[in-house]
Scaffold this motif. Structure first.
Motif, PDB file in Angstrom:
ATOM      1  N   VAL A   1       0.865  -1.172   0.000  1.00 25.95           N
ATOM      2  CA  VAL A   1       0.000   0.000   0.000  1.00 25.95           C
ATOM      3  C   VAL A   1       0.902   1.222   0.000  1.00 25.95           C
ATOM      4  CG1 VAL A   1      -1.777   1.247   1.259  1.00 25.95           C
ATOM      5  CG2 VAL A   1      -1.769  -1.250   1.252  1.00 25.95           C
ATOM      6  N   MET A   2       0.733   2.088  -1.014  1.00 25.27           N
ATOM      7  CA  MET A   2       1.567   3.287  -1.108  1.00 25.27           C
ATOM      8  C   MET A   2       0.798   4.371  -1.845  1.00 25.27           C
ATOM      9  SD  MET A   2       4.358   2.020  -3.952  1.00 25.27           S
ATOM     10  CE  MET A   2       4.788   0.491  -3.177  1.00 25.27           C
ATOM     11  N   SER A   3       1.248   5.576  -1.668  1.00 22.72           N
ATOM     12  CA  SER A   3       0.583   6.702  -2.319  1.00 22.72           C
ATOM     13  C   SER A   3       0.885   6.692  -3.824  1.00 22.72           C
ATOM     14  CB  SER A   3       1.053   8.016  -1.687  1.00 22.72           C
ATOM     15  OG  SER A   3       2.397   8.248  -2.021  1.00 22.72           O
ATOM     16  N   ASP A   4       0.130   7.498  -4.559  1.00 26.55           N
ATOM     17  CA  ASP A   4       0.314   7.552  -6.010  1.00 26.55           C
ATOM     18  C   ASP A   4       1.684   8.101  -6.384  1.00 26.55           C
ATOM     19  OD1 ASP A   4      -2.119   6.454  -6.543  1.00 26.55           O
ATOM     20  OD2 ASP A   4      -3.158   8.380  -6.769  1.00 26.55           O
ATOM     21  N   ARG A   5       2.184   9.059  -5.607  1.00 24.18           N
ATOM     22  CA  ARG A   5       3.503   9.629  -5.907  1.00 24.18           C
ATOM     23  C   ARG A   5       4.596   8.569  -5.769  1.00 24.18           C
ATOM     24  NH1 ARG A   5       3.921  15.556  -3.109  1.00 24.18           N
ATOM     25  NH2 ARG A   5       2.937  16.668  -4.820  1.00 24.18           N
ATOM     26  N   VAL A   6       4.527   7.830  -4.695  1.00 23.39           N
ATOM     27  CA  VAL A   6       5.533   6.791  -4.475  1.00 23.39           C
ATOM     28  C   VAL A   6       5.383   5.689  -5.530  1.00 23.39           C
ATOM     29  CG1 VAL A   6       6.361   5.039  -2.841  1.00 23.39           C
ATOM     30  CG2 VAL A   6       5.639   7.279  -2.008  1.00 23.39           C
ATOM     31  N   ARG A   7       4.145   5.364  -5.881  1.00 20.91           N
ATOM     32  CA  ARG A   7       3.898   4.349  -6.903  1.00 20.91           C
ATOM     33  C   ARG A   7       4.511   4.769  -8.243  1.00 20.91           C
ATOM     34  NH1 ARG A   7       0.926   0.053  -7.140  1.00 20.91           N
ATOM     35  NH2 ARG A   7      -0.138   0.507  -5.203  1.00 20.91           N
ATOM     36  N   ARG A   8       4.405   6.054  -8.585  1.00 20.81           N
ATOM     37  CA  ARG A   8       4.994   6.538  -9.833  1.00 20.81           C
ATOM     38  C   ARG A   8       6.521   6.431  -9.812  1.00 20.81           C
ATOM     39  NH1 ARG A   8       0.879  10.774  -9.894  1.00 20.81           N
ATOM     40  NH2 ARG A   8       2.390  12.084  -8.836  1.00 20.81           N
ATOM     41  N   VAL A   9       7.115   6.628  -8.626  1.00 19.22           N
ATOM     42  CA  VAL A   9       8.572   6.514  -8.522  1.00 19.22           C
ATOM     43  C   VAL A   9       9.008   5.077  -8.798  1.00 19.22           C
ATOM     44  CG1 VAL A   9      10.518   6.612  -6.911  1.00 19.22           C
ATOM     45  CG2 VAL A   9       8.858   8.468  -6.954  1.00 19.22           C
ATOM     46  N   PHE A  10       8.225   4.122  -8.280  1.00 23.32           N
ATOM     47  CA  PHE A  10       8.579   2.715  -8.438  1.00 23.32           C
ATOM     48  C   PHE A  10       7.951   2.080  -9.669  1.00 23.32           C
ATOM     49  CE2 PHE A  10       9.295   3.122  -3.799  1.00 23.32           C
ATOM     50  CZ  PHE A  10      10.635   2.830  -3.823  1.00 23.32           C
ATOM     51  N   ASP A  11       7.342   2.898 -10.529  1.00 27.30           N
ATOM     52  CA  ASP A  11       6.758   2.380 -11.764  1.00 27.30           C
ATOM     53  C   ASP A  11       7.867   1.852 -12.669  1.00 27.30           C
ATOM     54  OD1 ASP A  11       4.786   3.721 -14.500  1.00 27.30           O
ATOM     55  OD2 ASP A  11       4.770   1.758 -13.562  1.00 27.30           O
ATOM     56  N   LEU A  12       7.533   0.867 -13.466  1.00 23.19           N
ATOM     57  CA  LEU A  12       8.538   0.241 -14.324  1.00 23.19           C
ATOM     58  C   LEU A  12       9.002   1.166 -15.447  1.00 23.19           C
ATOM     59  CD1 LEU A  12       9.837  -2.507 -14.117  1.00 23.19           C
ATOM     60  CD2 LEU A  12       8.395  -3.251 -15.970  1.00 23.19           C
TER      61      LEU A  12
END
Length: 190
Positions: free
Chosen positions: A85-96
């Motif tokens: 579970v993570m915020s959208d900003r963090v998810r974008r950082v870890f996006d492929l």
């Protein structure tokens, strides 16, 4: 009496016993087929082609279902952070999209292997091995397109072709249905 003479005498005695019982002197091989036995084709060519088309359609449907099930899973993130579970900003950082070429190739390989896995975490079955070898071969082929004088990579690529060929030959002998699925879905020419 020497061991060889003893062995020959034992064979001779065994043959005489078999003949006395009305059997042939030497036992038949396990899958012996007499030469005079007529060969019967159980199916006509048309029936065989129809069955092949039905099988291919069923395999294609199964593959589509696997792909849909795989795409319904949560998106793949770098460093195997899937399911957190993570915020959208963090998810974008870890996006492929922010990943290196190595991470992208590793993900493609993992997703391709998941399509043919017999169980969760299966990396050793023949179909999964063929997928892994095929992704590595494709990776080396793109490298060779750019660096055509790289002879050591060419040698390694040829070795990978041979390994994939051997695994496919094994699959063709032992599990023909999965062999056909793999060849059709990967677009390998036979």
């Amino acid at each position: 009496m020497t061991k060889t003479k003893q062995r020959q005498r034992d064979k001779m005695i065994e043959r005489e016993r078999r003949v006395a019982r009305g059997l042939p002197a030497k036992p038949r091989p396990p899958k012996y087929i007499p030469k005079d036995l007529p060969v019967i084709n159980a199916m006509t060519r048309q029936e065989r082609d129809d069955e092949s088309k039905r099988f291919d359609a069923a395999a294609a449907e199964e593959m589509k279902a696997n792909i849909v099930a795989q795409s319904e899973k949560e998106e793949n993130l770098r460093f195997h952070f899937d399911g957190l579970v993570m915020s959208d900003r963090v998810r974008r950082v870890f996006d492929l999209k922010n990943g290196s070429q190595r991470e992208i190739v590793a993900l493609q390989k993992r997703r391709g292997m998941e399509l043919f896995q017999l169980r969760e975490g299966d990396t050793g079955s023949s179909a999964v091995q063929v997928v892994a070898l095929t992704t590595r071969i494709q990776q080396l082929q793109t490298h060779m397109a750019k660096h055509h004088k790289d002879k050591s990579t060419k040698r390694g690529l040829d070795a990978l072709f041979v390994r994939r060929r051997k695994v496919l030959d094994y699959m063709e002998r032992k599990d023909f249905e999965s062999y056909r699925k793999v060849v059709k879905s990967l677009g390998l020419v036979r």
